[in-house]
Design an enzyme around this catalytic site. Structure first.
Site, PDB file in Angstrom:
ATOM      1  N   CYS A 141       5.536  61.979   2.492  1.00  0.00           N
ATOM      2  CA  CYS A 141       4.120  61.929   2.824  1.00  0.00           C
ATOM      3  C   CYS A 141       3.857  62.418   4.244  1.00  0.00           C
ATOM      4  CB  CYS A 141       3.615  60.499   2.664  1.00  0.00           C
ATOM      5  SG  CYS A 141       1.928  60.247   3.230  1.00  0.00           S
ATOM      6  N   TRP A 168       4.587  53.223  -5.189  1.00  0.00           N
ATOM      7  CA  TRP A 168       5.808  53.478  -4.435  1.00  0.00           C
ATOM      8  C   TRP A 168       6.810  52.340  -4.636  1.00  0.00           C
ATOM      9  CZ3 TRP A 168       6.076  58.178  -2.290  1.00  0.00           C
ATOM     10  CH2 TRP A 168       4.908  58.815  -1.874  1.00  0.00           C
ATOM     11  N   ARG A 225      -5.157  53.445  -5.208  1.00  0.00           N
ATOM     12  CA  ARG A 225      -3.774  53.879  -5.026  1.00  0.00           C
ATOM     13  C   ARG A 225      -3.177  53.160  -3.821  1.00  0.00           C
ATOM     14  NH1 ARG A 225      -1.248  58.693  -7.420  1.00  0.00           N
ATOM     15  NH2 ARG A 225      -3.231  58.887  -8.486  1.00  0.00           N
ATOM     16  N   PHE A 226      -1.920  52.758  -3.952  1.00  0.00           N
ATOM     17  CA  PHE A 226      -1.224  52.016  -2.896  1.00  0.00           C
ATOM     18  C   PHE A 226      -0.575  53.043  -1.970  1.00  0.00           C
ATOM     19  CE2 PHE A 226      -1.002  49.760  -6.984  1.00  0.00           C
ATOM     20  CZ  PHE A 226      -1.833  48.683  -6.689  1.00  0.00           C
ATOM     21  N   THR A 227      -1.068  53.121  -0.740  1.00  0.00           N
ATOM     22  CA  THR A 227      -0.736  54.258   0.102  1.00  0.00           C
ATOM     23  C   THR A 227       0.222  53.908   1.237  1.00  0.00           C
ATOM     24  OG1 THR A 227      -2.596  53.899   1.616  1.00  0.00           O
ATOM     25  CG2 THR A 227      -3.036  55.200  -0.369  1.00  0.00           C
ATOM     26  N   VAL A 228       0.920  54.937   1.678  1.00  0.00           N
ATOM     27  CA  VAL A 228       1.709  54.900   2.905  1.00  0.00           C
ATOM     28  C   VAL A 228       1.076  55.899   3.871  1.00  0.00           C
ATOM     29  CG1 VAL A 228       3.899  54.182   1.886  1.00  0.00           C
ATOM     30  CG2 VAL A 228       3.328  56.602   1.906  1.00  0.00           C
ATOM     31  N   TYR A 274      -5.014  69.674   0.367  1.00  0.00           N
ATOM     32  CA  TYR A 274      -5.280  68.823  -0.794  1.00  0.00           C
ATOM     33  C   TYR A 274      -6.592  69.218  -1.462  1.00  0.00           C
ATOM     34  CZ  TYR A 274      -1.490  65.744   0.644  1.00  0.00           C
ATOM     35  OH  TYR A 274      -0.256  65.240   0.975  1.00  0.00           O
TER      36      TYR A 274
END
Length: 302
Positions: free
Chosen positions: A45, A78, A106-109, A172
């Site tokens: 990422c 993730w 969405r579970f983000t980093v 993106y």
């Protein structure tokens, strides 16, 4: 990466859910205490790599813990290989839902976990790096660079607004567009900015002069992924990074710095993008190339 929504063919990035601050003395937020926080990242990422680069440049490795997720993400989000030894979780989603059981998205980093209150403090990726730069100064290594100098902050912020909109997020907007006009709008804005940055770097070593700043960190992570992913996978194929003499030499100059080069994992990058976007690459085949010499002399010091 973050949830994408499409409005009339345009990619729209999911807002950051957690935005609590960490401050030097805890005023207006949580205190910048060494050993208290854990940073969750992915080498794949670009937003997460920013935080890894800054953490290392400033010498905060023993101050802020680090957990690296697997590059392949599925519907569960993730995964932390072998479970995270500090929190005990296998999936990053568990920390999101511990903090906010009603969270949808969405579970983000990157994101930062507080081991004292046992909740996520922030997944606000632009704020994470500037927080390290301005609130953890008491814990910076001797001689650490000032990546966000007060006198240059207006210029850094102004440049970032354009680079984020047209380059960092622009790739993106091109790759996830579902309408031709939305794609072309993002495509044109991306290469207009890259052309301008190429000219800017003809006259200075880094974006703001002779010293690395936050602006360089933010641009680098997109450049590092450009030829390997964005050029083909996101259809950003007017020019490659290697077709820009100044940008390509500038990227290699940064790559030669361990904080940049040693956090750039092309295997993780390519496996993540080409495997976890089946709507773009349904076969899941990961390309072998491109074969680029990131260690070639850059001569930027001249």
């Amino acid at each position: 990466m973050t949830t994408r929504e499409v409005e009339e063919g345009h990619f729209v990035r999911q807002p950051n859910r957690f935005t609590e601050r960490i401050t030097a003395d805890g005023t207006g937020g949580l205190p910048a205490e060494p050993g208290r926080y854990r940073l969750f990242v992915s080498y794949a990422c670009p937003w997460a790599q920013r935080s890894m680069i800054v953490r290392r440049l400033l010498g905060l490795e023993d101050v802020i813990g680090l957990a690296v997720v697997d590059p392949i993400r599925d519907e569960r989000g993730w995964r932390i290989p072998g479970r995270d030894p500090v929190t005990g979780v296998e999936f990053l989603s568990e920390l999101y839902l511990r903090t906010d059981p009603s969270f949808v998205g969405r579970f983000t980093v990157p994101c930062v976990w507080d081991t004292v209150t046992e909740r996520l403090v922030t997944n606000d990726f632009p704020a994470i790096t500037t927080m390290m730069e301005t609130e953890f100064t008491a814990h910076h290594r001797p001689g650490a660079p000032d990546l966000y100098p007060e006198a240059l902050r207006p210029e850094i912020d102004e440049l970032d607004r354009r680079v984020y909109t047209t380059v960092n997020n622009g790739v993106y907007k091109a790759g996830f567009a579902t309408a031709q006009d939305a794609y072309e709008e993002a495509f044109d804005a991306l290469f207009t900015t890259l052309d301008d940055l190429e000219e800017r770097l003809a006259h200075r070593r880094y974006l703001l002069g002779d010293e690395i700043t936050e602006a360089d960190v933010r641009l680098y992570t997109t450049l590092a992924r450009f030829d390997a992913v964005y050029y083909s996978h996101f259809k950003c194929n007017l020019r490659r990074l290697v077709d820009y003499p100044n940008l390509w030499a500038y990227a290699r100059d940064l790559y030669a710095i361990p904080a940049f080069g040693e956090t750039t994992d092309f295997d993780h990058i390519k496996r993540h993008y080409y495997v976890t976007h089946p709507h773009i690459n349904p076969s899941g085949i990961v390309p072998k190339g491109p074969f680029l010499d990131w260690t070639a002399p850059h001569n930027r010091e001249r």
